[in-house]
Design an enzyme around this catalytic site. Structure first.
Site, mmCIF file in Angstrom:
data_model
loop_
_atom_site.group_PDB
_atom_site.id
_atom_site.type_symbol
_atom_site.label_atom_id
_atom_site.label_comp_id
_atom_site.label_asym_id
_atom_site.label_seq_id
_atom_site.Cartn_x
_atom_site.Cartn_y
_atom_site.Cartn_z
ATOM 1 N N GLN A 1 -38.882 -4.745 16.296
ATOM 2 C CA GLN A 1 -39.520 -5.516 17.255
ATOM 3 C C GLN A 1 -40.613 -4.806 17.955
ATOM 4 O OE1 GLN A 1 -38.951 -8.704 17.065
ATOM 5 N NE2 GLN A 1 -40.339 -9.306 18.834
ATOM 6 N N SER B 1 -16.509 -4.406 10.756
ATOM 7 C CA SER B 1 -16.296 -4.465 12.087
ATOM 8 C C SER B 1 -14.984 -5.526 12.450
ATOM 9 C CB SER B 1 -17.356 -5.065 12.686
ATOM 10 O OG SER B 1 -18.516 -4.163 12.952
ATOM 11 N N ARG C 1 -12.851 7.506 10.753
ATOM 12 C CA ARG C 1 -13.891 6.550 11.044
ATOM 13 C C ARG C 1 -14.920 7.135 12.074
ATOM 14 N NH1 ARG C 1 -9.727 1.674 10.768
ATOM 15 N NH2 ARG C 1 -10.077 1.133 8.616
ATOM 16 N N GLU D 1 -15.826 1.670 4.894
ATOM 17 C CA GLU D 1 -14.818 2.309 5.790
ATOM 18 C C GLU D 1 -14.438 1.189 6.740
ATOM 19 O OE1 GLU D 1 -14.278 5.460 4.667
ATOM 20 O OE2 GLU D 1 -12.960 6.240 6.206
ATOM 21 N N SER E 1 0.866 -1.233 0.111
ATOM 22 C CA SER E 1 -0.172 0.033 0.119
ATOM 23 C C SER E 1 0.933 1.160 0.022
ATOM 24 C CB SER E 1 -0.765 -0.082 1.312
ATOM 25 O OG SER E 1 -0.125 -0.129 2.410
#
Ligand SMILES: Cc1cc2nc3c(=O)[nH]c(=O)nc-3n(C[C@H](O)[C@H](O)[C@H](O)COP(=O)(O)OP(=O)(O)OC[C@H]3O[C@@H](n4cnc5c(N)ncnc54)[C@H](O)[C@@H]3O)c2cc1C
Length: 408
Positions: A361, A391, A267, A388, A184
């Site tokens: 619910q 998790s 983030r 992005e 990268s």
């Protein structure tokens, strides 16, 4: 001693209320229609441009809020209105930030205005990094950028995927490999100006949620852009590559997957979007629980329902505090020693998924229909744990920061 306060300033409250008004009066009423149409809501973007929300100036003002809360507050309010429409409004900002972060002053001045267009002819921009074989693993990117010295042009070839506004954008910002040996660290970002031959839209994705936001593949076939379209310029790139090669030789830096951690400061903004969606669903559920009567009393009279609402609100507030902490840290230059940015995105996005499911619910059968907005909010919320950085990737970044070990 520095004063500690959690009180927003009058100015911040004013901006928040103004954005909330736009979200409530313009975005929310349009949400169901554009979700069904699965199309970019150009008229809503235009409305946002008219009042000054769709512009670089607006984001710059929020970005320079010295407390760091400008951007998260804006995101929370707009995404409270509707996630798909809000992403259509702020998606251009992702590309603009790419130029702001890496571009020269001239590049910023030339390209950012073209990304937004003007009130009578609004445009959007796209940021294209992900590829079919390079999602979480950014270092596997294959799109190549080769320099044609004789013409001072860069030639881009490859296929990008999942690009928000890809193919319908005026300006595309494309990340490509200039030195495959460097992982990268061998990537660079390029502007592809409007109408450049060789760039085309591939498949447009039919999505589970945020359906008002356009997501598509972008195909680059020998796309030639002038040398001036390399963000930051050639001298800066050459210096950066030379440094990376030195470090690679001396083994002083792990090159692979280095990009995973680079989004730490951005983030929290995604966390704030998730807080907005979660709060919207919670508010619907609270209102419904107070008015829906079963067994002769409002359903909120049952602890089983009331406690769920208590948990939902507690988690939303906790998520917002994590987001605000990380945003404040980013703005005040604090070091993210424990990956606090990733923590905020992880917790807020998981909270949005959970809270929107609980809202369905609480609304019972109605919650499961498209007559009520929580069904859409639940579909929308699923994106936050994916884009992005998923998790799992957030947990990886946090675990590496905490342990100092290359956890895999
Ligand atoms: C609606 C939408 C909009 C988007 N917009 C953009 C955009 O504008 N520009 C752009 O460049 N990209 C964009 N993306 C791409 C997005 O960032 C990627 O989808 C995301 O990074 C995940 O990559 P992937 O889909 O290839 O999943 P993968 O990387 O293939 O992951 C699949 C699963 O494996 C898990 N996994 C992968 N590696 C590990 C690991 N090391 N440890 C544990 N679990 C792991 C992941 O967590 C996930 O659960 C968008 C995506 C979507 C869906």
């Amino acid at each position: 001693m520095a004063e500690f306060t959690m009180e927003l300033s009058d100015e911040q409250k004013e901006v928040r209320d103004w954005l909330h008004g736009f979200a409530a009066e313009v975005i929310r009423p349009a949400a169901a229609e554009w979700d069904e149409r699965e199309e970019t809501p150009w008229p809503v973007i235009q409305e946002a441009a008219k009042v000054g929300i769709y512009s670089l100036d607006f984001y710059a003002q929020q970005f320079f809020d010295p407390t760091g809360l400008g951007i998260p507050m804006a995101m929370e309010e707009l995404f409270w209105g509707d996630a798909g429409i809000a992403l259509s409004i702020v998606g251009t900002g992702l590309a603009a930030v790419g130029v702001l972060a890496n571009g020269t002053e001239e590049q910023i001045g030339t390209w950012i205005p073209q990304m937004y267009g003007d009130v009578n002819d609004v445009k959007v921009a796209a940021f294209c990094s992900s590829e079919p074989d390079a999602g979480s693993d950014v270092a596997s990117m294959r799109t190549r950028a080769v320099y044609d010295e004789a013409k001072d042009e860069w030639v881009l070839s490859g296929t990008k995927t999942w690009a928000t506004n890809g193919g319908i954008a005026s300006v595309h910002v494309v990340v490509a490999v200039v030195d495959p040996e460097l992982g990268s660290k061998g990537h660079a970002s390029f502007i592809v100006p409007p109408g450049t031959p060789g760039l085309s839209q591939g498949q447009k994705f039919k999505k589970h949620g945020i359906r008002a936001s356009h997501t598509a593949e972008v195909v680059l076939e020998d796309v030639r852009v002038p040398g001036s379209c390399l963000l930051g310029g050639k001298d800066k790139l050459d210096e950066r590559l030379a440094r990376a090669r030195e470090r690679a030789k001396s083994g002083s830096e792990r090159l692979k997957n280095a990009a995973m951690a680079t989004f730490e400061a951005s983030r929290p903004a995604v966390g704030a979007m998730a807080v907005g969606t979660a709060r919207a669903a919670y508010e619907e559920a609270l209102e419904y629980a107070k008015t829906r009567t079963q067994f002769g009393r409002p359903i909120i009279d049952n602890q089983g329902v009331a406690f769920q609402l208590a948990d939902m609100r507690t988690q939303i507030d906790a998520a917002r505090l994590l987001v605000w902490r990380a945003s404040w840290m980013a703005t005040t230059g604090k070091k993210f020693e424990s990956a606090e940015g990733s923590m905020s995105k992880l917790f807020a996005s998981e909270t949005a998924k959970k809270v929107t499911a609980q809202a369905i619910q609480i609304l019972g059968g109605n919650g499961y229909t498209r007559e009520y907005p929580v069904e859409r909010m639940h579909r929308d919320a699923a994106i936050y744990t994916i884009f992005e950085g998923t998790s799992e990737i957030q947990r990886l970044v946090i675990a590496r920061a905490l342990s100092g070990l290359p956890i895999r």
